[in-house]
Motif scaffolding. Structure first.
Motif, PDB file in Angstrom:
ATOM      1  N   ILE A 179     -43.721  49.556 -18.628  1.00 40.28           N
ATOM      2  CA  ILE A 179     -43.523  50.712 -19.516  1.00 40.28           C
ATOM      3  C   ILE A 179     -44.262  51.928 -18.961  1.00 40.28           C
ATOM      4  CG2 ILE A 179     -43.852  51.597 -21.858  1.00 40.28           C
ATOM      5  CD1 ILE A 179     -43.839  48.674 -22.802  1.00 40.28           C
ATOM      6  N   LYS A 180     -45.496  51.718 -18.530  1.00 37.20           N
ATOM      7  CA  LYS A 180     -46.285  52.821 -17.982  1.00 37.20           C
ATOM      8  C   LYS A 180     -45.602  53.427 -16.761  1.00 37.20           C
ATOM      9  CE  LYS A 180     -50.764  50.929 -19.482  1.00 37.20           C
ATOM     10  NZ  LYS A 180     -52.056  50.354 -19.017  1.00 37.20           N
ATOM     11  N   GLY A 181     -45.073  52.575 -15.894  1.00 40.73           N
ATOM     12  CA  GLY A 181     -44.400  53.075 -14.699  1.00 40.73           C
ATOM     13  C   GLY A 181     -43.149  53.860 -15.034  1.00 40.73           C
ATOM     14  N   TYR A 182     -42.361  53.368 -15.957  1.00 36.75           N
ATOM     15  CA  TYR A 182     -41.135  54.064 -16.374  1.00 36.75           C
ATOM     16  C   TYR A 182     -41.468  55.439 -16.935  1.00 36.75           C
ATOM     17  CZ  TYR A 182     -36.676  54.864 -18.794  1.00 36.75           C
ATOM     18  OH  TYR A 182     -35.486  55.394 -19.234  1.00 36.75           O
ATOM     19  N   ASP A 183     -42.539  55.516 -17.728  1.00 39.72           N
ATOM     20  CA  ASP A 183     -42.914  56.785 -18.353  1.00 39.72           C
ATOM     21  C   ASP A 183     -43.460  57.800 -17.347  1.00 39.72           C
ATOM     22  OD1 ASP A 183     -42.133  55.829 -20.802  1.00 39.72           O
ATOM     23  OD2 ASP A 183     -44.149  55.266 -21.461  1.00 39.72           O
ATOM     24  N   LEU A 184     -43.896  57.325 -16.164  1.00 41.31           N
ATOM     25  CA  LEU A 184     -44.400  58.246 -15.138  1.00 41.31           C
ATOM     26  C   LEU A 184     -43.277  58.940 -14.364  1.00 41.31           C
ATOM     27  CD1 LEU A 184     -47.379  56.216 -13.605  1.00 41.31           C
ATOM     28  CD2 LEU A 184     -47.538  58.394 -14.833  1.00 41.31           C
ATOM     29  N   LEU A 185     -42.065  58.452 -14.504  1.00 44.47           N
ATOM     30  CA  LEU A 185     -40.953  59.001 -13.720  1.00 44.47           C
ATOM     31  C   LEU A 185     -40.490  60.344 -14.270  1.00 44.47           C
ATOM     32  CD1 LEU A 185     -38.769  55.792 -13.275  1.00 44.47           C
ATOM     33  CD2 LEU A 185     -40.275  56.826 -11.569  1.00 44.47           C
ATOM     34  N   ARG A 186     -40.165  61.249 -13.365  1.00 42.28           N
ATOM     35  CA  ARG A 186     -39.497  62.488 -13.731  1.00 42.28           C
ATOM     36  C   ARG A 186     -37.990  62.217 -13.779  1.00 42.28           C
ATOM     37  NH1 ARG A 186     -40.747  65.904  -8.271  1.00 42.28           N
ATOM     38  NH2 ARG A 186     -42.743  64.856  -8.575  1.00 42.28           N
ATOM     39  N   PRO A 187     -37.181  63.125 -14.292  1.00 40.64           N
ATOM     40  CA  PRO A 187     -35.728  62.928 -14.247  1.00 40.64           C
ATOM     41  C   PRO A 187     -35.249  62.649 -12.815  1.00 40.64           C
ATOM     42  CG  PRO A 187     -36.253  64.739 -15.702  1.00 40.64           C
ATOM     43  CD  PRO A 187     -37.545  64.350 -15.042  1.00 40.64           C
ATOM     44  N   PHE A 188     -34.304  61.767 -12.686  1.00 42.04           N
ATOM     45  CA  PHE A 188     -33.796  61.232 -11.419  1.00 42.04           C
ATOM     46  C   PHE A 188     -34.773  60.253 -10.781  1.00 42.04           C
ATOM     47  CE2 PHE A 188     -31.811  65.509 -11.679  1.00 42.04           C
ATOM     48  CZ  PHE A 188     -30.502  65.094 -11.910  1.00 42.04           C
ATOM     49  N   GLY A 189     -35.839  59.890 -11.493  1.00 42.61           N
ATOM     50  CA  GLY A 189     -36.800  58.921 -10.984  1.00 42.61           C
ATOM     51  C   GLY A 189     -36.248  57.506 -11.026  1.00 42.61           C
ATOM     52  N   ARG A 190     -36.814  56.632 -10.154  1.00 42.24           N
ATOM     53  CA  ARG A 190     -36.329  55.258 -10.043  1.00 42.24           C
ATOM     54  C   ARG A 190     -37.510  54.297 -10.050  1.00 42.24           C
ATOM     55  NH1 ARG A 190     -35.727  59.282  -6.449  1.00 42.24           N
ATOM     56  NH2 ARG A 190     -35.546  58.032  -4.544  1.00 42.24           N
ATOM     57  N   ILE A 191     -37.393  53.232 -10.839  1.00 40.47           N
ATOM     58  CA  ILE A 191     -38.413  52.192 -10.841  1.00 40.47           C
ATOM     59  C   ILE A 191     -37.748  50.872 -10.494  1.00 40.47           C
ATOM     60  CG2 ILE A 191     -38.173  51.800 -13.349  1.00 40.47           C
ATOM     61  CD1 ILE A 191     -41.190  51.073 -13.359  1.00 40.47           C
ATOM     62  N   CYS A 192     -38.412  50.088  -9.637  1.00 49.38           N
ATOM     63  CA  CYS A 192     -37.895  48.773  -9.275  1.00 49.38           C
ATOM     64  C   CYS A 192     -38.946  47.721  -9.604  1.00 49.38           C
ATOM     65  CB  CYS A 192     -37.532  48.704  -7.791  1.00 49.38           C
ATOM     66  SG  CYS A 192     -36.800  47.113  -7.312  1.00 49.38           S
ATOM     67  N   HIS A 193     -38.569  46.736 -10.395  1.00 45.19           N
ATOM     68  CA  HIS A 193     -39.453  45.636 -10.771  1.00 45.19           C
ATOM     69  C   HIS A 193     -39.185  44.455  -9.844  1.00 45.19           C
ATOM     70  CE1 HIS A 193     -40.180  47.932 -14.423  1.00 45.19           C
ATOM     71  NE2 HIS A 193     -38.875  47.993 -14.613  1.00 45.19           N
ATOM     72  N   TYR A 194     -40.252  43.910  -9.248  1.00 46.28           N
ATOM     73  CA  TYR A 194     -40.033  42.804  -8.311  1.00 46.28           C
ATOM     74  C   TYR A 194     -41.101  41.727  -8.403  1.00 46.28           C
ATOM     75  CZ  TYR A 194     -43.475  45.180  -5.294  1.00 46.28           C
ATOM     76  OH  TYR A 194     -44.604  45.776  -4.793  1.00 46.28           O
ATOM     77  N   GLY A 195     -41.848  41.677  -9.493  1.00 44.03           N
ATOM     78  CA  GLY A 195     -42.867  40.642  -9.636  1.00 44.03           C
ATOM     79  C   GLY A 195     -43.436  40.632 -11.041  1.00 44.03           C
ATOM     80  N   ALA A 196     -44.470  39.816 -11.227  1.00 35.82           N
ATOM     81  CA  ALA A 196     -45.091  39.692 -12.545  1.00 35.82           C
ATOM     82  C   ALA A 196     -46.573  39.386 -12.399  1.00 35.82           C
ATOM     83  CB  ALA A 196     -44.402  38.603 -13.357  1.00 35.82           C
ATOM     84  N   ALA A 197     -47.257  40.166 -11.548  1.00 38.93           N
ATOM     85  CA  ALA A 197     -48.656  39.883 -11.251  1.00 38.93           C
ATOM     86  C   ALA A 197     -49.562  40.044 -12.462  1.00 38.93           C
ATOM     87  CB  ALA A 197     -49.140  40.797 -10.119  1.00 38.93           C
ATOM     88  N   SER A 198     -49.216  40.933 -13.391  1.00 41.66           N
ATOM     89  CA  SER A 198     -50.067  41.117 -14.559  1.00 41.66           C
ATOM     90  C   SER A 198     -49.800  40.070 -15.632  1.00 41.66           C
ATOM     91  CB  SER A 198     -49.867  42.518 -15.161  1.00 41.66           C
ATOM     92  OG  SER A 198     -48.555  42.667 -15.666  1.00 41.66           O
ATOM     93  N   ILE A 199     -48.768  39.260 -15.424  1.00 37.76           N
ATOM     94  CA  ILE A 199     -48.442  38.202 -16.375  1.00 37.76           C
ATOM     95  C   ILE A 199     -49.055  36.877 -15.947  1.00 37.76           C
ATOM     96  CG2 ILE A 199     -46.521  36.828 -17.324  1.00 37.76           C
ATOM     97  CD1 ILE A 199     -44.810  39.297 -17.249  1.00 37.76           C
ATOM     98  N   THR A 200     -49.173  36.672 -14.649  1.00 39.25           N
ATOM     99  CA  THR A 200     -49.641  35.393 -14.127  1.00 39.25           C
ATOM    100  C   THR A 200     -50.950  35.569 -13.375  1.00 39.25           C
ATOM    101  OG1 THR A 200     -47.334  34.813 -13.779  1.00 39.25           O
ATOM    102  CG2 THR A 200     -48.972  33.399 -12.766  1.00 39.25           C
ATOM    103  N   SER A 201     -51.923  34.717 -13.688  1.00 33.17           N
ATOM    104  CA  SER A 201     -53.193  34.736 -12.983  1.00 33.17           C
ATOM    105  C   SER A 201     -53.903  33.429 -13.216  1.00 33.17           C
ATOM    106  CB  SER A 201     -54.064  35.893 -13.461  1.00 33.17           C
ATOM    107  OG  SER A 201     -55.360  35.767 -12.941  1.00 33.17           O
ATOM    108  N   GLU A 202     -54.840  33.110 -12.338  1.00 41.12           N
ATOM    109  CA  GLU A 202     -55.586  31.864 -12.485  1.00 41.12           C
ATOM    110  C   GLU A 202     -56.316  31.787 -13.818  1.00 41.12           C
ATOM    111  OE1 GLU A 202     -56.071  28.929 -10.126  1.00 41.12           O
ATOM    112  OE2 GLU A 202     -54.111  29.864 -10.248  1.00 41.12           O
ATOM    113  N   SER A 203     -56.802  32.911 -14.332  1.00 37.75           N
ATOM    114  CA  SER A 203     -57.600  32.882 -15.552  1.00 37.75           C
ATOM    115  C   SER A 203     -56.781  33.214 -16.797  1.00 37.75           C
ATOM    116  CB  SER A 203     -58.762  33.876 -15.432  1.00 37.75           C
ATOM    117  OG  SER A 203     -58.284  35.176 -15.271  1.00 37.75           O
TER     118      SER A 203
END
Length: 462
Positions: free
Chosen positions: A229-253
């Motif tokens: 969400i934070k990344g999408y909100d940083l985009l200006r018009p014609f901006g592009r976001i690509c999601h390719y992982g889930a590092a903040s969802i998965t962690s050892e702890s």
């Protein structure tokens, strides 16, 4: 052949801290069963964050356990099927597949091999496929990077982060913002990051807004969760976001419940929202592409193009460290603990024993290639200390005798619980060294990629 080979086997999906679900098992030497198959002895293999997720059961599509993980490796051809006419025994190759590369010997279809240039080490060959192909296809096939773009790269000290930064610098006037812990800022600056943000001390959203109040053009998001969400909100018009992982969802702890909470916070927009915002949202999953026959030809073209870029000095892998197969738990813990800068490489114990002897199989520091005077980053790589040396220089006298595993445990204990804040796994490693020389691309270089690929396709002998 009656030889037995060893392989890393994932026996079950679990986040156990002792990594007991990863075991070394013996298998029979493979046999060629189809005319187009090739048997390759593995010299080096890559470790990626996706394989950490596989161990925990978060990676999709999930395979039924037990199986041998591993997307990428490099090695030497030992046997070829009768239909294979463009390879010979002893040829050096890069191999890739949806799994199964963490073995001493593998048997694959010819379409899963690419010849390794003589100028490229096995370590660099094992570091190319996942990280650089991911970065290349995201930048040039998903978000269509162009001259003058401002790009936010999370985990800029990791494998894909290093690759994406180098590839961005092949396009004129692209500005790269990179997130990484402060200790890694020098490395990512030398790799081409213009603005470094310490995500552990600063709110990266506010820092990006200070730099570019009107927004930015591209976000590469391997974090997901609320960071999407934070990344999408940083985009200006014609901006592009690509999601390719889930590092903040998965962690050892991170517990399953915490992972679910993070997943629940992922970006959710409708097609009408996208229309009103004039933004583009895309996703990238190399694992699916590897298993999709319609993508094989394009994947080969892109890999060949990356190999040409390597030979021209436009990209250069950053190798963090090398572990033998029997130390896979320590290698994964290093990546989870965000201690690596660049790619973590795995090697069969037998290969390291041949090279270094049995006394040195716990961890092998990979020697960098010949020093290039034009590249200050290369000098840093030559002078890079091992984790033990870093521990001795940065910690108290009491820590001077730390072993590799003790050092990792010591550093891990200092990390704040990931569940308390959306940390980037910004060290989930990847590549060896850095740019060989300063590139001065022309304005139309982005458009030239397509024509260059056509030329490569005509000349390829793969």
């Amino acid at each position: 052949m009656s030889e037995k080979i060893k392989a890393i086997v994932l026996t079950s999906a679990s986040g156990s801290s002792d990594f007991s679900n990863l075991q070394i098992k013996e298998e029979n030497y493979p046999k060629i069963e189809k005319d187009d198959q090739v048997i390759v002895r593995i010299k080096a293999a890559g470790l990626n964050f996706a394989e950490l997720m596989q161990r925990q059961g978060f990676y999709k599509p999930a395979q039924k356990t037990p199986y041998t993980p591993g997307f990428e490796a490099s090695g030497v051809v030992e046997e070829i099927g009768t239909a294979v006419t463009d390879l010979q025994v002893d040829d050096r190759v890069i191999v890739f597949n949806g799994s199964g590369m963490w073995k001493e010997v593998v048997c694959l279809s010819r379409s899963n091999l690419i010849k390794l240039p003589e100028s490229m080490s096995f370590e660099n060959g094992a570091a190319l496929m996942v990280n650089y192909l991911t970065a290349y296809q995201i930048l040039f096939r998903m978000v269509s990077i162009k001259p003058g773009d401002v790009v936010l790269i999370h985990m800029a000290a990791g494998g894909v982060g290093f690759a994406a930064t180098q590839l961005c610098k092949t396009i004129k006037d692209v500005t790269v913002i990179g997130t990484a812990s402060a200790a890694k800022h020098d490395a990512i600056k030398q790799n081409g990051v213009a603005h470094c943000i310490d995500y552990t001390q600063e709110d990266y959203v506010q820092e990006v807004k200070k730099l570019f109040p009107l927004g930015i053009d591209v976000v590469l998001d391997p974090l997901n969760g609320e960071n999407a969400i934070k990344g999408y909100d940083l985009l200006r018009p014609f901006g592009r976001i690509c999601h390719y992982g889930a590092a903040s969802i998965t962690s050892e702890s991170r517990s399953f419940m915490n992972a679910f909470k993070a997943w629940w916070k992922c970006l959710s927009v409708t097609s009408l929202d996208i229309i009103n915002h004039n933004k583009s949202v895309s996703g990238y999953h190399l694992g699916f592409l590897m298993n999709n026959p319609s993508c094989v030809e394009q994947t080969h073209k892109d890999i060949l193009h990356l190999l040409e870029m390597y030979q021209k000095g436009q990209i250069k892998m950053q190798i963090d460290s090398t572990y033998v197969f029997s130390k896979i738990g320590e290698a994964m813990k290093r990546m989870h603990s965000r201690l690596n800068v660049g790619k973590i490489i795995l090697k069969p114990d037998s290969e390291v024993e041949k090279e270094e002897g049995p006394a040195n199989v716990e961890q092998v520091t990979v020697a960098t290639e010949q020093k290039v005077e034009q590249c200050p980053v290369e000098q840093v790589q030559h002078e890079q200390k091992s984790p033990e040396e870093v521990a001795r220089s940065e910690n108290t006298e009491a820590n001077k005798e730390l072993t590799q595993s003790e050092f990792i445990e010591h550093e891990t204990s200092k990390l704040a619980p990931i569940a308390d804040e959306p940390k980037h796994a910004d060290e989930n490693g990847q590549q060896s060294e850095h740019l060989v020389e300063e590139q001065t691309p022309s304005n139309d270089q982005a458009e030239q990629h397509q024509s260059e690929e056509s030329q490569i396709n005509e000349n390829k002998d793969q």
